[in-house]
Design a protein around this motif. Structure first.
Motif, short mmCIF file in Angstrom:
data_model
loop_
_atom_site.label_atom_id
_atom_site.label_comp_id
_atom_site.label_asym_id
_atom_site.label_seq_id
_atom_site.Cartn_x
_atom_site.Cartn_y
_atom_site.Cartn_z
N MET A 141 -12.64 -9.85 -5.64
CA MET A 141 -11.62 -10.63 -4.99
C MET A 141 -10.46 -9.77 -4.52
O MET A 141 -9.50 -10.29 -3.98
CB MET A 141 -11.11 -11.72 -5.91
CG MET A 141 -12.16 -12.70 -6.32
SD MET A 141 -11.45 -14.07 -7.18
CE MET A 141 -11.85 -15.33 -6.01
N GLY A 142 -10.50 -8.49 -4.74
CA GLY A 142 -9.45 -7.62 -4.25
C GLY A 142 -8.27 -7.47 -5.18
O GLY A 142 -7.23 -6.95 -4.80
N ALA A 143 -8.38 -7.93 -6.42
CA ALA A 143 -7.25 -7.86 -7.34
C ALA A 143 -7.07 -6.47 -7.94
O ALA A 143 -6.05 -6.19 -8.52
CB ALA A 143 -7.42 -8.87 -8.46
N THR A 144 -8.05 -5.59 -7.79
CA THR A 144 -7.95 -4.27 -8.40
C THR A 144 -7.21 -3.27 -7.52
O THR A 144 -6.96 -2.16 -7.95
CB THR A 144 -9.36 -3.71 -8.69
OG1 THR A 144 -10.09 -3.64 -7.46
CG2 THR A 144 -10.09 -4.58 -9.68
N LYS A 145 -6.84 -3.65 -6.33
CA LYS A 145 -6.15 -2.74 -5.43
C LYS A 145 -4.73 -2.45 -5.88
O LYS A 145 -4.19 -1.40 -5.62
CB LYS A 145 -6.12 -3.30 -4.01
CG LYS A 145 -7.49 -3.40 -3.38
CD LYS A 145 -7.40 -4.00 -2.00
CE LYS A 145 -8.79 -4.19 -1.43
NZ LYS A 145 -8.75 -4.86 -0.14
N GLN A 146 -4.12 -3.39 -6.58
CA GLN A 146 -2.74 -3.24 -7.01
C GLN A 146 -2.66 -3.50 -8.51
O GLN A 146 -3.24 -4.45 -9.01
CB GLN A 146 -1.85 -4.22 -6.26
CG GLN A 146 -0.39 -3.99 -6.50
CD GLN A 146 0.46 -4.68 -5.45
OE1 GLN A 146 -0.06 -5.08 -4.42
NE2 GLN A 146 1.72 -4.80 -5.72
N LYS A 147 -1.90 -2.65 -9.21
CA LYS A 147 -1.82 -2.77 -10.67
C LYS A 147 -0.82 -3.80 -11.14
O LYS A 147 -0.94 -4.35 -12.22
CB LYS A 147 -1.50 -1.42 -11.28
CG LYS A 147 -2.62 -0.43 -11.08
CD LYS A 147 -2.34 0.86 -11.75
CE LYS A 147 -3.47 1.81 -11.44
NZ LYS A 147 -3.73 2.75 -12.46
N ASN B 224 5.22 -15.27 -7.33
CA ASN B 224 4.68 -15.95 -6.16
C ASN B 224 3.61 -15.10 -5.46
O ASN B 224 2.57 -15.61 -5.05
CB ASN B 224 5.82 -16.28 -5.18
CG ASN B 224 5.35 -17.13 -4.04
OD1 ASN B 224 4.50 -17.99 -4.21
ND2 ASN B 224 5.89 -16.89 -2.86
N THR B 225 3.85 -13.81 -5.35
CA THR B 225 2.86 -12.92 -4.74
C THR B 225 1.61 -12.83 -5.60
O THR B 225 0.49 -12.87 -5.09
CB THR B 225 3.48 -11.52 -4.55
OG1 THR B 225 4.70 -11.65 -3.82
CG2 THR B 225 2.53 -10.61 -3.79
N PHE B 226 1.79 -12.71 -6.90
CA PHE B 226 0.65 -12.66 -7.82
C PHE B 226 -0.17 -13.95 -7.74
O PHE B 226 -1.40 -13.92 -7.71
CB PHE B 226 1.16 -12.45 -9.25
CG PHE B 226 0.09 -12.45 -10.30
CD1 PHE B 226 -0.87 -11.45 -10.34
CD2 PHE B 226 0.04 -13.46 -11.25
CE1 PHE B 226 -1.85 -11.45 -11.31
CE2 PHE B 226 -0.94 -13.47 -12.21
CZ PHE B 226 -1.89 -12.47 -12.25
#
Length: 60
Positions: A1-7, A13-15
């Motif tokens: 889902m692309g959640a690993t791109k940012q730590k 709200n962004t999360f």
């Protein structure tokens, strides 16, 4: 889902938009369970997220 791109995320709200909402939508699309997400706040800050699960009846 692309959640690993940012730590980490600076704002909840962004999360929520990038991680939690797509994950809940994907789970709900699967069909066997319905998930509802409720942020719990202390003052103006979110301190917890509550997930309510309801299993679907597969007999109907």
């Amino acid at each position: 889902m692309g959640a690993t791109k940012q730590k980490s995320y600076d704002r909840f709200n962004t999360f929520r938009q990038r991680v939690l909402d797509p994950a809940v939508d994907a789970i709900n699309d699967y069909g066997t369970v319905t998930v509802r997400m409720t942020p719990e706040k202390r003052g103006r800050s979110v301190h917890a997220v509550r997930f309510d699960w309801r299993w679907e009846d597969l007999q109907t």
